[in-house]
Write an enzyme that holds these catalytic residues in place. Structure first.
Site, PDB file in Angstrom:
ATOM      1  N   GLU A  42      -7.734   4.305  -2.302  1.00 35.32           N
ATOM      2  CA  GLU A  42      -6.780   5.283  -1.780  1.00 35.32           C
ATOM      3  C   GLU A  42      -7.498   6.382  -0.995  1.00 35.32           C
ATOM      4  O   GLU A  42      -8.462   6.988  -1.488  1.00 35.32           O
ATOM      5  CB  GLU A  42      -5.999   5.901  -2.944  1.00 35.32           C
ATOM      6  CG  GLU A  42      -4.953   6.905  -2.533  1.00 35.32           C
ATOM      7  CD  GLU A  42      -4.215   7.511  -3.732  1.00 35.32           C
ATOM      8  OE1 GLU A  42      -3.185   8.163  -3.520  1.00 35.32           O
ATOM      9  OE2 GLU A  42      -4.683   7.329  -4.882  1.00 35.32           O
ATOM     10  N   LYS A 112       3.445   6.281  -0.420  1.00 37.85           N
ATOM     11  CA  LYS A 112       3.414   6.508  -1.871  1.00 37.85           C
ATOM     12  C   LYS A 112       4.667   7.234  -2.348  1.00 37.85           C
ATOM     13  O   LYS A 112       5.042   8.281  -1.806  1.00 37.85           O
ATOM     14  CB  LYS A 112       2.155   7.304  -2.215  1.00 37.85           C
ATOM     15  CG  LYS A 112       1.849   7.421  -3.703  1.00 37.85           C
ATOM     16  CD  LYS A 112       0.492   8.094  -3.888  1.00 37.85           C
ATOM     17  CE  LYS A 112       0.068   8.120  -5.341  1.00 37.85           C
ATOM     18  NZ  LYS A 112      -1.273   8.746  -5.504  1.00 37.85           N
ATOM     19  N   CYS A 146      -1.796   3.602  -6.197  1.00 32.88           N
ATOM     20  CA  CYS A 146      -2.279   4.356  -7.356  1.00 32.88           C
ATOM     21  C   CYS A 146      -1.205   4.586  -8.428  1.00 32.88           C
ATOM     22  O   CYS A 146      -0.781   3.642  -9.098  1.00 32.88           O
ATOM     23  CB  CYS A 146      -2.893   5.668  -6.877  1.00 32.88           C
ATOM     24  SG  CYS A 146      -3.921   6.499  -8.119  1.00 32.88           S
TER      25      CYS A 146
END
Length: 268
Positions: A42, A112, A146
């Site tokens: 990331e 995200k 993540c």
């Protein structure tokens, strides 16, 4: 079968040239080993330091960074997953990931949805779009980033859209060992897809990263795992593995989403 490569490495915060060179070196090694795709952590090209990135990175640089990473893929003849900030049309900063093919052409993007911690929430805005799915070398492939993978709903959203492989750039600090060691394998098993989870290693802007990147199969098996140091992981992945797992135990077919909706809306 497709050979997947995963890069676990230490990024230098805001040293884009050094970080892109590190990706280039990993891509060269992965391609030489026969890998079809390289997954990177990331925000690796800019380093994981949300507040510094937001304050110090000129967003006008982002198109050039994306072009440089596409050039890495094209030069080495390997598909690449990279993660960078992106700025929306209305000025919101988001954390994104992008899959480009071996010619550097964009196949898939994702922003995200679940932001972790005060710094991420101060620097970035959460997205709302579900993970999309694309055919990659005959494998239905998707991405989350993540903290997203720690929510079963996010992974299941990819699975019900047909994903057989989930690529996850991450930035996980020390102290969360159970995420790669336990949770990732559970996510792979319950949604019956391969999950590849690429983490940073070492220290960046005062954050000590866990390393511990993993590739977990759709039966929950551990296909590859890293220690704490920089490492290039490899695992063979296939659509057949996901299909066989789903035939053996039909979790996806036997879901009852209409019932779960009632449960979610119930007041206790």
């Amino acid at each position: 079968m497709v050979l997947l490569a995963l890069m676990q490495a230490n990024s230098a915060v805001l040293d884009v040239e050094a970080n892109c060179n590190a990706v280039d070196n990993a891509a060269r090694a992965a391609a030489a080993a026969g890998a079809a795709v390289l997954l990177t952590p990331e925000l690796f090209p800019v380093g994981y330091a949300p507040l510094r990135v937001r304050e110090e990175l000129d967003p006008a640089r982002l198109p050039a960074i994306r072009r440089a990473l596409s050039d890495v893929a094209r030069r080495n003849g390997i598909a690449l997953v990279y993660s960078l900030p992106a700025v929306t049309g209305d000025g919101r900063w988001q954390i994104t990931s992008t899959l480009v093919d071996q010619e550097g052409a964009e196949l898939l993007t994702y922003a995200k949805v679940h932001l972790f911690g005060a710094e991420e929430r101060k620097a970035f805005s959460p997205a709302a779009e579900p993970p999309a799915v694309v055919d990659f070398h005959g494998i239905r492939t998707s991405m989350v980033i993540c903290y997203d993978v720690e929510f079963p709903e996010a992974v299941r959203a990819a699975a019900v859209r047909g994903a057989e492989l989930l690529l996850v750039p991450t930035a996980l600090s020390q102290g969360f060992d159970s995420v790669p060691q336990v949770l990732l394998r559970a996510r792979a098993l319950e949604s019956q897809l391969t999950v590849a989870y690429a983490n940073h290693s070492g220290a960046e802007d005062g954050c000590e990263f866990l390393g511990g990147s993993v590739i977990a199969g759709p039966d929950g098996s551990l296909l590859a795992a890293a220690g704490a140091a920089p490492e290039l992981l490899f695992a063979e992945v296939s659509a057949a593995a996901a299909r066989e797992a789903r035939d053996e135990v039909p979790y996806l077919r036997e879901r009852r989403p209409d019932l779960y909706g009632e449960w979610d809306s119930s007041t206790y």
